[in-house]
Design an enzyme around this catalytic site. Structure first.
Site, PDB file in Angstrom:
ATOM      1  N   TYR A 197       0.753  -1.304   0.159  1.00 53.22           N
ATOM      2  CA  TYR A 197       0.043  -0.174  -0.046  1.00 53.22           C
ATOM      3  C   TYR A 197       0.848   1.267   0.044  1.00 53.22           C
ATOM      4  O   TYR A 197       1.614   1.434   0.810  1.00 53.22           O
ATOM      5  CB  TYR A 197      -0.829  -0.085   1.119  1.00 53.22           C
ATOM      6  N   ASP A 292       9.277   2.679  -0.315  1.00 53.70           N
ATOM      7  CA  ASP A 292       8.368   3.231   0.389  1.00 53.70           C
ATOM      8  C   ASP A 292       8.715   2.929   1.968  1.00 53.70           C
ATOM      9  O   ASP A 292       8.325   1.770   2.540  1.00 53.70           O
ATOM     10  CB  ASP A 292       6.935   2.772   0.163  1.00 53.70           C
ATOM     11  N   LYS A 320       5.100   9.626   8.994  1.00 52.80           N
ATOM     12  CA  LYS A 320       4.914  10.491  10.098  1.00 52.80           C
ATOM     13  C   LYS A 320       5.673  10.378  11.075  1.00 52.80           C
ATOM     14  O   LYS A 320       5.956  11.109  12.122  1.00 52.80           O
ATOM     15  CB  LYS A 320       3.341  10.148  10.552  1.00 52.80           C
TER      16      LYS A 320
END
Length: 480
Positions: A197, A292, A320
């Protein structure tokens, strides 16, 4: 080295970047108890002899009201608990390794705001720094020196990053890096892996993980065929399919993007040589390799999965964790590629809140903490104990289970395994996981509400937390 005062916190901004050594020092330290653990005793909760009755009445009332206000009652799909049954828990507050819901139930948290709470929730030092920063303002929409400080910390840490662009989320980072890869190579097609994802941008919603996998959704309605026509997919850990895709699309592939360790279809590690083979194939075909690292960055090691595995991609996305849990993301890579990004180059990408002072402040203080000696040894120790403890409890209770961990990231499946791909992960007994999840909630342990999500430990987790969690798992696994 120039000393600056940023938002009331004394920081050193290095004008000439040193070689990356902070992660090495963290990895080589013999200490298994980082110095910041001294604060853990302040947040460790005393277990009451008389256990409070588990109730979710207020959570149910709030969620029922939310369903009239927001689609599905939530602002991100996995939170709705659809794959594990029951209604979601409404959180009231967090601190260290713990969460409390509106009904007063207390949980040991292994979601950690989906990864970024690696030094613990509501850390006192981060909160103090944010308080000082807020006195100067919450958003400038203009450059601030804090951007320089965090940028140099990220560049020093991550092997592939020579220049970085801050954005506001992992999704935005992946959107930007995809556009950049296409701009730099002049090619349009990308290869992604089933179950990985990369946010909810149209080109990535093909055989995606995370909430798409959790809810069993097909490729999302509303995504035009044109947006995904250049997205090619391969099973994870399947290098032969990748070779076939390059052969069938010679000279047309801009990049290969992947989670170096999958966290969005459950925890799945790469097979030996898989990442090396991808690096070789992309170089041979003049394509870019993109890691990623929204989940793995600063979690598997200070330099991320690429440092841990010794594979340097061309581009990297971060999430984050580099903002201490505040909304932030980043993408970065080789200087020659990044200089394509506006205003240095022609590839446009912008954001009003990008590099905002609050996120930069939280990120600086989070990364400073992660540089302390013993950090990653401690994460490795507690996560290993947790994962093995749960698997051993499952075995004693007669369940087929498999799982694994690296440093502060872990996962397990209710299947005999091994699990090397999303297809393997889908063999899990999701109904059994749902029962396990509910049982653990009632025992005061908060796990991701999906079989297809990784778990996260943090520096605020204590040995007592781990043992309490294993004891809870032993009890629940014998009951289901």
């Amino acid at each position: 080295m120039a000393s600056i005062s940023a938002s009331g916190v004394s920081l050193s901004w290095i004008s000439q970047l040193p070689s990356s050594s902070s992660s090495a020092s963290a990895s080589s330290s013999s200490s298994s108890w980082p110095s910041h653990r001294r604060g853990a005793t302040q947040i460790k909760m005393t277990v009451s002899v008389e256990k409070k009755k588990f109730t979710t009445q207020k959570s149910e009332e709030i969620f029922n009201a939310a369903k009239d206000l927001m689609p599905g009652g939530v602002n991100s799909p996995v939170r709705a608990f659809k794959s594990v049954g029951g209604q979601p828990i409404i959180i009231d507050s967090v601190k260290g390794s713990r969460m409390w819901d509106v009904d007063g139930n207390e949980y040991i948290d292994y979601v950690g705001s989906w990864g970024p709470a690696i030094i613990g929730h509501a850390d006192d030092e981060v909160i103090a720094a944010l308080t000082e920063t807020m006195k100067k303002g919450t958003s400038f929409g203009a450059p601030c020196v804090l951007e320089n400080v965090l940028a140099e910390m990220v560049i020093s840490a991550v092997p592939s990053i020579e220049m970085v662009r801050f954005v506001n989320s992992g999704t935005e980072a992946c959107m930007g890096v995809l556009r950049l890869a296409r701009a730099f190579t002049g090619c349009q097609k990308i290869i992604k892996f089933e179950g990985c994802y990369h946010g909810h941008a149209d080109p990535f919603l093909v055989k995606a993980g995370s909430g798409v996998a959790t809810l069993g959704l097909p490729d999302s309605p509303g995504v035009p065929k044109a947006a995904t026509s250049d997205t090619l997919t391969s099973p994870y850990n399947d290098i032969e399919t990748v070779k076939e895709l390059f052969a069938a699309n010679k000279g047309e592939i801009a990049a290969v993007i992947l989670e170096a360790v999958v966290g969005n279809s459950g925890y799945i590690e790469p097979k030996p040589e898989f990442l090396n083979s991808l690096r070789q194939i992309t170089k041979e075909n003049d394509a870019l390799l993109i890691f990623d690292e929204v989940m793995t960055g600063f979690r598997l090691s200070y330099g991320g999965a690429q440092e841990y595995f010794g594979i340097t991609p061309d581009l990297t996305t971060l999430g984050k964790i580099i903002g201490g849990g505040l909304p932030v993301g980043a993408y970065g890579g080789r200087r020659e590629i990044m200089e394509m990004v506006a205003p240095a180059g022609p590839m446009y990408q912008a954001g009003t809140l990008s590099g905002n002072p609050l996120a930069m402040t939280a990120g600086i203080h989070t990364l400073k903490r992660l540089q302390e000696p013993g950090t990653y040894q401690y994460l490795d120790k507690i996560t290993g104990e947790l994962t093995q403890g749960i698997l051993d409890a499952g075995k004693r209770a007669g369940h087929e289970m498999c799982g694994g961990y690296i440093r502060g990231m872990f996962g397990f499946f209710f299947t005999g395994g091994p699990v090397y791909s999303f297809e393997d992960a889908k063999k899990s007994d999701t109904a059994k996981f749902a029962k396990f999840h509910r049982g653990m909630l009632e025992e005061g342990v908060y796990l991701a509400p999906s079989q297809f999500e990784a778990g996260f430990t943090g520096l605020a987790h204590t040995s007592e937390d781990i043992q309490q969690t294993i004891a809870a798992a032993e009890k629940v696994l014998r009951q289901i």
